[in-house]
Design an enzyme around this catalytic site. Structure first.
Site, PDB file in Angstrom:
ATOM      1  N   CYS A 108       7.858  13.022  18.720  1.00  0.00           N
ATOM      2  CA  CYS A 108       7.108  12.024  18.396  1.00  0.00           C
ATOM      3  C   CYS A 108       5.930  11.728  19.617  1.00  0.00           C
ATOM      4  CB  CYS A 108       7.546  10.545  18.258  1.00  0.00           C
ATOM      5  SG  CYS A 108       6.651   9.274  17.871  1.00  0.00           S
ATOM      6  N   ASN A 208       7.852  23.916  12.128  1.00  0.00           N
ATOM      7  CA  ASN A 208       6.939  22.724  11.492  1.00  0.00           C
ATOM      8  C   ASN A 208       5.675  22.954  12.033  1.00  0.00           C
ATOM      9  OD1 ASN A 208       7.056  19.337  12.379  1.00  0.00           O
ATOM     10  ND2 ASN A 208       6.677  20.256  10.364  1.00  0.00           N
ATOM     11  N   GLY A 209       4.866  22.705  11.126  1.00  0.00           N
ATOM     12  CA  GLY A 209       3.551  22.862  11.339  1.00  0.00           C
ATOM     13  C   GLY A 209       2.599  23.705  10.458  1.00  0.00           C
TER      14      GLY A 209
END
Length: 477
Positions: A108, A208-209
Protein backbone atom coordinates in the site's frame (compact mmCIF):
# COMPACT_ATOMS: atom_id res chain seq x y z
CA UNK A 1 -2.54 -32.52 8.43
CA UNK A 2 0.82 -30.80 7.79
CA UNK A 3 0.79 -27.28 6.42
CA UNK A 4 1.29 -27.17 2.66
CA UNK A 5 4.03 -24.94 1.32
CA UNK A 6 5.12 -23.27 -1.90
CA UNK A 7 3.97 -24.83 -5.14
CA UNK A 8 2.13 -27.62 -3.33
CA UNK A 9 0.05 -25.01 -1.51
CA UNK A 10 -0.64 -23.14 -4.77
CA UNK A 11 -1.61 -26.24 -6.75
CA UNK A 12 -3.62 -28.12 -4.11
CA UNK A 13 -5.13 -25.52 -1.78
CA UNK A 14 -5.50 -22.72 -4.31
CA UNK A 15 -6.29 -25.05 -7.19
CA UNK A 16 -3.47 -23.66 -9.32
CA UNK A 17 -5.25 -20.30 -9.49
CA UNK A 18 -4.15 -18.08 -12.37
CA UNK A 19 -6.88 -15.41 -12.33
CA UNK A 20 -6.79 -13.48 -9.05
CA UNK A 21 -8.85 -10.56 -7.71
CA UNK A 22 -6.70 -8.17 -5.68
CA UNK A 23 -7.32 -7.04 -2.10
CA UNK A 24 -9.04 -3.66 -2.40
CA UNK A 25 -10.03 -1.49 0.55
CA UNK A 26 -13.84 -1.18 0.70
CA UNK A 27 -14.08 -2.82 -2.76
CA UNK A 28 -13.31 -6.55 -2.58
CA UNK A 29 -16.18 -7.31 -0.20
CA UNK A 30 -18.08 -10.61 -0.31
CA UNK A 31 -20.70 -9.57 -2.90
CA UNK A 32 -18.02 -8.34 -5.30
CA UNK A 33 -15.88 -11.43 -4.77
CA UNK A 34 -18.83 -13.69 -5.60
CA UNK A 35 -19.57 -11.66 -8.73
CA UNK A 36 -15.94 -11.93 -9.82
CA UNK A 37 -15.88 -15.70 -9.17
CA UNK A 38 -18.96 -16.14 -11.36
CA UNK A 39 -17.03 -14.49 -14.18
CA UNK A 40 -13.68 -16.25 -14.19
CA UNK A 41 -11.85 -15.32 -10.98
CA UNK A 42 -10.27 -18.37 -9.34
CA UNK A 43 -8.90 -16.76 -6.17
CA UNK A 44 -9.94 -13.68 -4.19
CA UNK A 45 -8.49 -11.63 -1.35
CA UNK A 46 -10.42 -9.81 1.35
CA UNK A 47 -10.02 -6.05 1.65
CA UNK A 48 -6.98 -5.06 3.68
CA UNK A 49 -7.76 -5.37 7.41
CA UNK A 50 -5.91 -3.56 10.21
CA UNK A 51 -4.34 -6.19 12.44
CA UNK A 52 -4.42 -4.08 15.60
CA UNK A 53 -8.10 -3.20 15.18
CA UNK A 54 -8.91 -6.81 14.30
CA UNK A 55 -7.36 -7.98 17.58
CA UNK A 56 -9.05 -5.50 19.89
CA UNK A 57 -12.48 -5.00 18.27
CA UNK A 58 -14.92 -7.92 18.13
CA UNK A 59 -17.37 -5.89 16.05
CA UNK A 60 -14.66 -5.22 13.46
CA UNK A 61 -13.99 -8.96 13.21
CA UNK A 62 -17.69 -9.72 12.88
CA UNK A 63 -18.34 -7.08 10.23
CA UNK A 64 -15.29 -7.79 8.08
CA UNK A 65 -14.82 -11.54 8.24
CA UNK A 66 -16.87 -13.67 10.62
CA UNK A 67 -20.30 -12.71 9.26
CA UNK A 68 -19.20 -13.30 5.67
CA UNK A 69 -18.59 -17.04 5.81
CA UNK A 70 -19.76 -18.40 2.46
CA UNK A 71 -18.88 -21.84 0.98
CA UNK A 72 -18.73 -20.38 -2.54
CA UNK A 73 -16.12 -17.84 -1.45
CA UNK A 74 -13.14 -20.18 -1.44
CA UNK A 75 -10.21 -20.27 -1.89
CA UNK A 76 -9.83 -17.02 0.03
CA UNK A 77 -6.80 -15.16 1.39
CA UNK A 78 -7.20 -12.65 4.23
CA UNK A 79 -4.88 -9.65 4.02
CA UNK A 80 -3.63 -7.66 7.02
CA UNK A 81 -1.56 -4.54 7.39
CA UNK A 82 0.66 -4.55 10.47
CA UNK A 83 4.01 -3.36 11.79
CA UNK A 84 4.28 -5.46 14.96
CA UNK A 85 5.06 -9.22 14.82
CA UNK A 86 3.02 -10.14 17.91
CA UNK A 87 -0.04 -8.14 16.87
CA UNK A 88 0.12 -9.51 13.32
CA UNK A 89 0.25 -13.11 14.53
CA UNK A 90 -2.57 -12.58 17.05
CA UNK A 91 -4.79 -11.18 14.29
CA UNK A 92 -3.84 -13.99 11.94
CA UNK A 93 -4.66 -16.64 14.56
CA UNK A 94 -8.14 -15.13 14.91
CA UNK A 95 -8.65 -15.24 11.14
CA UNK A 96 -6.97 -18.47 10.04
CA UNK A 97 -10.06 -20.67 10.47
CA UNK A 98 -11.95 -18.54 7.94
CA UNK A 99 -9.47 -18.57 5.05
CA UNK A 100 -6.82 -20.56 3.19
CA UNK A 101 -3.85 -18.25 3.83
CA UNK A 102 -2.87 -14.99 5.52
CA UNK A 103 -1.32 -12.20 3.46
CA UNK A 104 0.87 -9.37 4.77
CA UNK A 105 0.32 -6.10 2.93
CA UNK A 106 3.68 -4.63 1.95
CA UNK A 107 2.40 -2.77 -1.10
CA UNK A 108 0.00 0.00 0.00
CA UNK A 109 1.58 3.33 -1.11
CA UNK A 110 -1.08 5.73 0.19
CA UNK A 111 -0.47 8.57 2.63
CA UNK A 112 -2.53 6.80 5.31
CA UNK A 113 -0.07 3.88 5.13
CA UNK A 114 2.83 6.28 5.57
CA UNK A 115 1.20 7.83 8.64
CA UNK A 116 0.31 4.42 10.07
CA UNK A 117 3.74 3.00 9.18
CA UNK A 118 2.61 -0.05 7.23
CA UNK A 119 2.30 -1.29 3.66
CA UNK A 120 5.01 -0.22 1.21
CA UNK A 121 6.54 2.04 3.86
CA UNK A 122 7.99 -1.01 5.62
CA UNK A 123 9.97 -2.16 2.58
CA UNK A 124 13.27 -0.80 3.94
CA UNK A 125 12.85 -2.50 7.35
CA UNK A 126 13.98 -5.97 6.40
CA UNK A 127 14.78 -7.12 9.96
CA UNK A 128 11.25 -6.28 11.13
CA UNK A 129 9.65 -7.98 8.11
CA UNK A 130 11.80 -11.05 8.58
CA UNK A 131 10.68 -11.35 12.22
CA UNK A 132 7.01 -10.85 11.30
CA UNK A 133 6.97 -13.50 8.60
CA UNK A 134 9.12 -15.95 10.53
CA UNK A 135 6.86 -15.77 13.59
CA UNK A 136 3.70 -16.10 11.48
CA UNK A 137 5.18 -19.08 9.61
CA UNK A 138 5.93 -20.79 12.92
CA UNK A 139 2.63 -20.07 14.68
CA UNK A 140 -0.05 -20.29 11.97
CA UNK A 141 -1.81 -23.39 10.69
CA UNK A 142 -2.17 -21.80 7.24
CA UNK A 143 0.56 -20.46 4.92
CA UNK A 144 1.80 -16.86 5.03
CA UNK A 145 1.97 -14.86 1.77
CA UNK A 146 3.10 -11.33 0.92
CA UNK A 147 2.16 -8.62 -1.57
CA UNK A 148 4.96 -6.21 -2.37
CA UNK A 149 5.92 -3.28 -4.58
CA UNK A 150 9.25 -3.15 -6.37
CA UNK A 151 12.30 -0.98 -5.81
CA UNK A 152 13.60 1.05 -8.76
CA UNK A 153 16.63 -1.26 -8.79
CA UNK A 154 15.88 -4.78 -10.02
CA UNK A 155 18.72 -6.39 -8.02
CA UNK A 156 17.45 -4.89 -4.75
CA UNK A 157 13.93 -6.07 -5.57
CA UNK A 158 15.26 -9.60 -6.11
CA UNK A 159 17.14 -9.56 -2.79
CA UNK A 160 13.99 -8.27 -1.08
CA UNK A 161 11.92 -11.15 -2.50
CA UNK A 162 14.56 -13.71 -1.53
CA UNK A 163 14.61 -12.38 2.04
CA UNK A 164 10.82 -12.79 2.29
CA UNK A 165 11.01 -16.32 0.89
CA UNK A 166 13.75 -17.29 3.33
CA UNK A 167 11.69 -15.96 6.25
CA UNK A 168 8.78 -18.26 5.37
CA UNK A 169 6.67 -16.56 2.69
CA UNK A 170 4.95 -19.27 0.62
CA UNK A 171 3.55 -17.15 -2.23
CA UNK A 172 4.60 -13.71 -3.42
CA UNK A 173 2.52 -11.16 -5.31
CA UNK A 174 4.68 -8.55 -7.03
CA UNK A 175 3.13 -5.24 -8.09
CA UNK A 176 5.51 -3.96 -10.74
CA UNK A 177 5.39 -0.33 -9.58
CA UNK A 178 7.37 1.51 -6.93
CA UNK A 179 5.66 3.10 -3.94
CA UNK A 180 6.07 6.49 -5.60
CA UNK A 181 4.00 5.37 -8.61
CA UNK A 182 0.46 6.02 -7.40
CA UNK A 183 -2.57 8.24 -7.85
CA UNK A 184 -3.86 9.46 -11.20
CA UNK A 185 -0.50 9.14 -12.99
CA UNK A 186 1.00 5.82 -11.87
CA UNK A 187 2.93 4.98 -15.03
CA UNK A 188 3.28 1.44 -16.42
CA UNK A 189 4.19 -1.48 -14.18
CA UNK A 190 7.55 -3.11 -14.84
CA UNK A 191 7.15 -6.71 -15.90
CA UNK A 192 10.97 -6.92 -16.05
CA UNK A 193 11.08 -6.66 -12.25
CA UNK A 194 8.44 -9.38 -11.91
CA UNK A 195 10.27 -11.67 -14.33
CA UNK A 196 13.54 -11.23 -12.42
CA UNK A 197 11.84 -12.07 -9.12
CA UNK A 198 10.14 -15.11 -10.61
CA UNK A 199 13.49 -16.49 -11.80
CA UNK A 200 15.18 -15.83 -8.44
CA UNK A 201 12.69 -17.49 -6.04
CA UNK A 202 11.38 -21.03 -5.71
CA UNK A 203 7.85 -20.13 -4.57
CA UNK A 204 4.82 -19.22 -6.73
CA UNK A 205 4.64 -15.61 -7.92
CA UNK A 206 1.57 -13.60 -8.92
CA UNK A 207 2.07 -10.63 -11.24
CA UNK A 208 0.15 -7.39 -10.66
CA UNK A 209 0.00 -4.32 -12.89
CA UNK A 210 -0.99 -3.37 -16.48
CA UNK A 211 -3.92 -5.84 -16.56
CA UNK A 212 -6.92 -4.42 -18.41
CA UNK A 213 -8.18 -7.34 -20.50
CA UNK A 214 -7.73 -11.09 -20.96
CA UNK A 215 -5.09 -10.47 -23.62
CA UNK A 216 -3.01 -8.63 -21.03
CA UNK A 217 -3.35 -11.63 -18.71
CA UNK A 218 -1.97 -14.04 -21.31
CA UNK A 219 0.88 -11.69 -22.29
CA UNK A 220 1.82 -11.16 -18.65
CA UNK A 221 1.92 -14.86 -17.90
CA UNK A 222 4.08 -15.43 -20.95
CA UNK A 223 6.44 -12.48 -20.41
CA UNK A 224 6.99 -12.89 -16.67
CA UNK A 225 6.64 -16.63 -16.15
CA UNK A 226 4.38 -15.93 -13.17
CA UNK A 227 1.97 -18.58 -11.90
CA UNK A 228 -0.97 -16.18 -11.82
CA UNK A 229 -2.09 -12.64 -12.60
CA UNK A 230 -3.82 -10.30 -10.14
CA UNK A 231 -6.14 -7.53 -11.26
CA UNK A 232 -7.53 -4.60 -9.26
CA UNK A 233 -8.70 -1.64 -11.32
CA UNK A 234 -9.28 -3.71 -14.44
CA UNK A 235 -11.57 -5.98 -12.42
CA UNK A 236 -13.48 -3.00 -10.99
CA UNK A 237 -14.36 -1.68 -14.44
CA UNK A 238 -15.06 -5.11 -15.92
CA UNK A 239 -15.64 -8.03 -13.51
CA UNK A 240 -15.88 -10.32 -16.58
CA UNK A 241 -12.27 -9.51 -17.52
CA UNK A 242 -11.05 -13.05 -16.83
CA UNK A 243 -13.78 -14.45 -19.10
CA UNK A 244 -12.54 -12.33 -21.98
CA UNK A 245 -15.97 -10.68 -22.32
CA UNK A 246 -17.13 -7.09 -22.36
CA UNK A 247 -20.84 -7.31 -21.52
CA UNK A 248 -23.29 -4.45 -21.23
CA UNK A 249 -22.68 -2.58 -17.98
CA UNK A 250 -26.22 -3.04 -16.70
CA UNK A 251 -25.91 -6.84 -16.85
CA UNK A 252 -23.11 -6.87 -14.28
CA UNK A 253 -24.56 -3.94 -12.31
CA UNK A 254 -27.89 -5.72 -11.83
CA UNK A 255 -26.16 -8.99 -10.96
CA UNK A 256 -24.01 -7.23 -8.38
CA UNK A 257 -26.99 -5.44 -6.82
CA UNK A 258 -28.80 -8.76 -6.45
CA UNK A 259 -25.75 -10.22 -4.68
CA UNK A 260 -25.69 -7.22 -2.35
CA UNK A 261 -29.31 -7.92 -1.41
CA UNK A 262 -28.23 -11.45 -0.41
CA UNK A 263 -24.96 -10.38 1.22
CA UNK A 264 -25.42 -6.79 2.46
CA UNK A 265 -22.53 -4.36 2.64
CA UNK A 266 -22.21 -0.60 3.34
CA UNK A 267 -23.91 1.60 0.75
CA UNK A 268 -20.65 3.46 0.18
CA UNK A 269 -19.17 0.25 -1.29
CA UNK A 270 -22.14 -0.11 -3.64
CA UNK A 271 -21.94 3.48 -4.85
CA UNK A 272 -18.20 3.15 -5.46
CA UNK A 273 -18.71 0.00 -7.55
CA UNK A 274 -21.50 1.57 -9.60
CA UNK A 275 -19.38 4.65 -10.25
CA UNK A 276 -16.63 2.38 -11.61
CA UNK A 277 -18.95 0.21 -13.71
CA UNK A 278 -20.86 3.18 -15.14
CA UNK A 279 -17.78 5.40 -15.43
CA UNK A 280 -17.92 6.00 -19.18
CA UNK A 281 -21.71 6.36 -19.28
CA UNK A 282 -21.64 8.92 -16.48
CA UNK A 283 -19.37 11.08 -18.66
CA UNK A 284 -22.25 11.23 -21.16
CA UNK A 285 -25.22 11.44 -18.76
CA UNK A 286 -23.67 13.60 -16.09
CA UNK A 287 -26.95 14.64 -14.47
CA UNK A 288 -27.31 11.08 -13.15
CA UNK A 289 -23.90 11.22 -11.52
CA UNK A 290 -25.19 13.53 -8.81
CA UNK A 291 -28.26 11.36 -8.28
CA UNK A 292 -26.05 8.32 -7.74
CA UNK A 293 -23.87 10.26 -5.30
CA UNK A 294 -26.97 11.28 -3.32
CA UNK A 295 -28.43 7.76 -3.14
CA UNK A 296 -29.35 7.00 0.49
CA UNK A 297 -30.51 3.39 0.14
CA UNK A 298 -29.71 0.37 -1.96
CA UNK A 299 -32.98 0.82 -3.84
CA UNK A 300 -32.07 4.45 -4.62
CA UNK A 301 -28.80 3.27 -6.15
CA UNK A 302 -30.62 0.53 -8.07
CA UNK A 303 -33.10 3.11 -9.41
CA UNK A 304 -30.24 5.25 -10.77
CA UNK A 305 -28.71 2.16 -12.36
CA UNK A 306 -32.04 1.37 -14.06
CA UNK A 307 -32.28 4.96 -15.31
CA UNK A 308 -28.79 4.65 -16.77
CA UNK A 309 -29.80 1.44 -18.48
CA UNK A 310 -32.78 3.16 -20.15
CA UNK A 311 -30.56 6.03 -21.30
CA UNK A 312 -28.05 3.56 -22.74
CA UNK A 313 -30.71 1.60 -24.59
CA UNK A 314 -31.96 4.86 -26.11
CA UNK A 315 -28.39 5.69 -27.14
CA UNK A 316 -28.02 2.26 -28.72
CA UNK A 317 -31.01 2.94 -30.98
CA UNK A 318 -29.70 6.39 -31.94
CA UNK A 319 -26.09 5.39 -32.56
CA UNK A 320 -26.72 2.16 -34.47
CA UNK A 321 -24.13 1.86 -37.25
CA UNK A 322 -21.90 4.61 -35.84
CA UNK A 323 -18.48 4.36 -34.19
CA UNK A 324 -17.78 4.97 -30.48
CA UNK A 325 -17.03 8.58 -29.58
CA UNK A 326 -14.52 10.23 -27.24
CA UNK A 327 -11.72 7.91 -28.31
CA UNK A 328 -13.24 4.85 -26.59
CA UNK A 329 -12.62 1.44 -28.18
CA UNK A 330 -16.21 0.43 -27.35
CA UNK A 331 -19.47 2.27 -26.78
CA UNK A 332 -19.85 3.79 -23.32
CA UNK A 333 -22.48 1.24 -22.23
CA UNK A 334 -20.04 -1.67 -22.64
CA UNK A 335 -17.69 -2.77 -19.83
CA UNK A 336 -14.19 -1.67 -20.76
CA UNK A 337 -11.00 -0.53 -19.05
CA UNK A 338 -10.48 3.00 -17.89
CA UNK A 339 -7.09 4.17 -19.12
CA UNK A 340 -5.72 7.09 -17.14
CA UNK A 341 -4.46 9.98 -19.25
CA UNK A 342 -0.75 10.72 -19.17
CA UNK A 343 0.58 14.07 -17.94
CA UNK A 344 1.00 15.44 -21.48
CA UNK A 345 -2.26 14.34 -22.97
CA UNK A 346 -4.47 14.62 -19.88
CA UNK A 347 -6.24 17.73 -18.71
CA UNK A 348 -4.41 19.75 -16.08
CA UNK A 349 -5.92 21.04 -12.89
CA UNK A 350 -7.11 24.65 -13.14
CA UNK A 351 -4.69 27.29 -11.91
CA UNK A 352 -4.58 27.47 -8.13
CA UNK A 353 -6.26 24.07 -7.69
CA UNK A 354 -4.65 20.92 -6.43
CA UNK A 355 -5.85 17.42 -5.67
CA UNK A 356 -6.07 16.20 -2.09
CA UNK A 357 -3.26 13.69 -2.65
CA UNK A 358 -0.98 16.32 -4.16
CA UNK A 359 -1.69 18.64 -1.24
CA UNK A 360 -0.78 15.91 1.22
CA UNK A 361 2.48 15.24 -0.59
CA UNK A 362 3.31 18.94 -0.83
CA UNK A 363 2.55 19.25 2.87
CA UNK A 364 5.12 16.54 3.55
CA UNK A 365 7.64 18.44 1.39
CA UNK A 366 7.04 21.81 3.00
CA UNK A 367 3.73 22.99 1.59
CA UNK A 368 2.68 25.20 -1.33
CA UNK A 369 0.23 27.85 -0.09
CA UNK A 370 -0.75 28.99 -3.61
CA UNK A 371 -2.58 25.69 -4.22
CA UNK A 372 -6.11 25.30 -2.90
CA UNK A 373 -8.04 22.12 -2.23
CA UNK A 374 -11.69 21.93 -3.19
CA UNK A 375 -12.69 22.42 0.43
CA UNK A 376 -10.56 25.58 0.62
CA UNK A 377 -12.11 26.84 -2.62
CA UNK A 378 -15.58 26.57 -1.08
CA UNK A 379 -14.45 28.53 1.98
CA UNK A 380 -12.95 31.15 -0.32
CA UNK A 381 -16.27 31.53 -2.13
CA UNK A 382 -18.06 32.14 1.18
CA UNK A 383 -15.39 34.56 2.38
CA UNK A 384 -13.29 36.11 -0.44
CA UNK A 385 -10.94 37.73 2.11
CA UNK A 386 -10.02 34.40 3.74
CA UNK A 387 -6.38 33.45 3.40
CA UNK A 388 -4.75 30.02 3.68
CA UNK A 389 -1.17 31.28 3.66
CA UNK A 390 0.36 30.25 7.02
CA UNK A 391 2.63 33.31 6.96
CA UNK A 392 -0.41 35.62 6.91
CA UNK A 393 -2.29 33.96 9.74
CA UNK A 394 -2.48 36.01 12.95
CA UNK A 395 0.20 35.26 15.51
CA UNK A 396 -0.94 34.37 19.01
CA UNK A 397 1.00 34.72 22.25
CA UNK A 398 1.74 31.25 23.54
CA UNK A 399 1.19 29.62 26.89
CA UNK A 400 4.27 29.70 29.14
CA UNK A 401 3.90 25.98 29.88
CA UNK A 402 2.58 24.09 26.85
CA UNK A 403 2.94 26.42 23.86
CA UNK A 404 -0.76 26.59 22.98
CA UNK A 405 -2.32 30.06 22.50
CA UNK A 406 -2.66 31.72 25.89
CA UNK A 407 -5.66 33.65 27.18
CA UNK A 408 -5.33 37.38 26.53
CA UNK A 409 -6.58 38.25 30.04
CA UNK A 410 -5.15 35.31 31.94
CA UNK A 411 -3.42 36.42 35.16
CA UNK A 412 -0.99 33.48 34.83
CA UNK A 413 -0.20 34.02 31.09
CA UNK A 414 -1.37 30.46 30.38
CA UNK A 415 -3.89 28.65 28.18
CA UNK A 416 -7.14 27.63 29.86
CA UNK A 417 -6.06 24.05 30.59
CA UNK A 418 -2.78 25.05 32.25
CA UNK A 419 -4.46 28.01 34.01
CA UNK A 420 -7.07 25.71 35.54
CA UNK A 421 -4.39 23.46 37.03
CA UNK A 422 -2.33 26.40 38.35
CA UNK A 423 -5.30 28.26 39.82
CA UNK A 424 -6.58 25.14 41.57
CA UNK A 425 -3.16 24.39 43.02
CA UNK A 426 -2.70 27.98 44.26
CA UNK A 427 -6.36 28.44 45.30
CA UNK A 428 -6.43 31.59 43.16
CA UNK A 429 -8.86 33.26 40.75
CA UNK A 430 -8.43 33.98 37.03
CA UNK A 431 -11.24 36.32 35.84
CA UNK A 432 -9.97 36.02 32.25
CA UNK A 433 -10.80 32.33 32.16
CA UNK A 434 -13.70 32.65 34.64
CA UNK A 435 -11.97 30.37 37.13
CA UNK A 436 -12.95 31.41 40.70
CA UNK A 437 -11.40 28.84 43.04
CA UNK A 438 -10.46 31.39 45.75
CA UNK A 439 -13.81 33.17 45.66
CA UNK A 440 -15.77 29.94 45.86
CA UNK A 441 -13.66 28.71 48.81
CA UNK A 442 -14.23 31.96 50.72
CA UNK A 443 -17.98 31.80 50.10
CA UNK A 444 -18.02 28.21 51.28
CA UNK A 445 -16.22 29.06 54.52
CA UNK A 446 -18.50 32.06 55.15
CA UNK A 447 -21.56 29.92 54.64
CA UNK A 448 -20.29 27.34 57.10
CA UNK A 449 -19.55 30.06 59.70
CA UNK A 450 -23.08 31.57 59.49
CA UNK A 451 -24.79 28.19 59.59
CA UNK A 452 -26.62 27.51 62.98
CA UNK A 453 -25.31 24.59 64.94
CA UNK A 454 -27.54 21.56 65.24
CA UNK A 455 -28.56 20.38 68.75
CA UNK A 456 -26.57 17.41 69.90
CA UNK A 457 -28.65 14.27 70.50
CA UNK A 458 -29.16 13.28 74.22
CA UNK A 459 -26.83 10.61 75.58
CA UNK A 460 -28.21 7.07 75.45
CA UNK A 461 -30.05 5.78 78.56
CA UNK A 462 -28.99 2.76 80.53
CA UNK A 463 -31.48 0.57 78.69
CA UNK A 464 -30.10 1.70 75.33
CA UNK A 465 -26.43 1.40 76.30
CA UNK A 466 -26.70 -2.19 77.55
CA UNK A 467 -27.62 -5.43 75.88
CA UNK A 468 -31.03 -5.84 74.36
CA UNK A 469 -33.72 -6.65 76.95
CA UNK A 470 -35.56 -9.92 76.76
CA UNK A 471 -38.55 -9.69 74.50
CA UNK A 472 -41.64 -11.00 76.22
CA UNK A 473 -44.29 -12.72 74.19
CA UNK A 474 -42.27 -12.63 71.08
CA UNK A 475 -43.34 -16.09 70.15
CA UNK A 476 -39.72 -17.21 69.95
CA UNK A 477 -38.98 -20.35 71.94
Amino acid sequence: MPKLQGFEFWSRTLGGARHVVAPMVDQSELAWRLLSRRHGAQLCYTPMLHAQVFVRDANYREENLYCEVCPEDRPLIVQFCANDPEVFVRAALLAQDYCDAIDLNLGCPQMIAKRGHYGAFLQEEWDLLERMILLAHEKLAVPITCKIRVFPDIDKTVRYAQMLEKAGCQLLTVHGRTKEQKGPLPGPASWDHIRAVRKAVSIPVFANGNIQCLGDVERCLQDTGAQGVMSAEGNLHNPALFEGRSPAVWELAEEYLELVRQHPCPLSYVRAHLFKLWHHTLQVHQQLREELAKAKTLEDAAAVSRALRLRCQADMAKLEGEKPADGLPLFHWVCQPYVRSGPREGSREPSGVCSKRALEEEEEAGGRPELLSKKQQKKKLRNPHKTFDPSLKPKYATCDQCGNPKGNRCVFNLCRGCCKKSAFKALADCPGHRLLFKTKLEKSLTWKGDRPKLQEPPPPGPEESGSCPEVVGSGVA
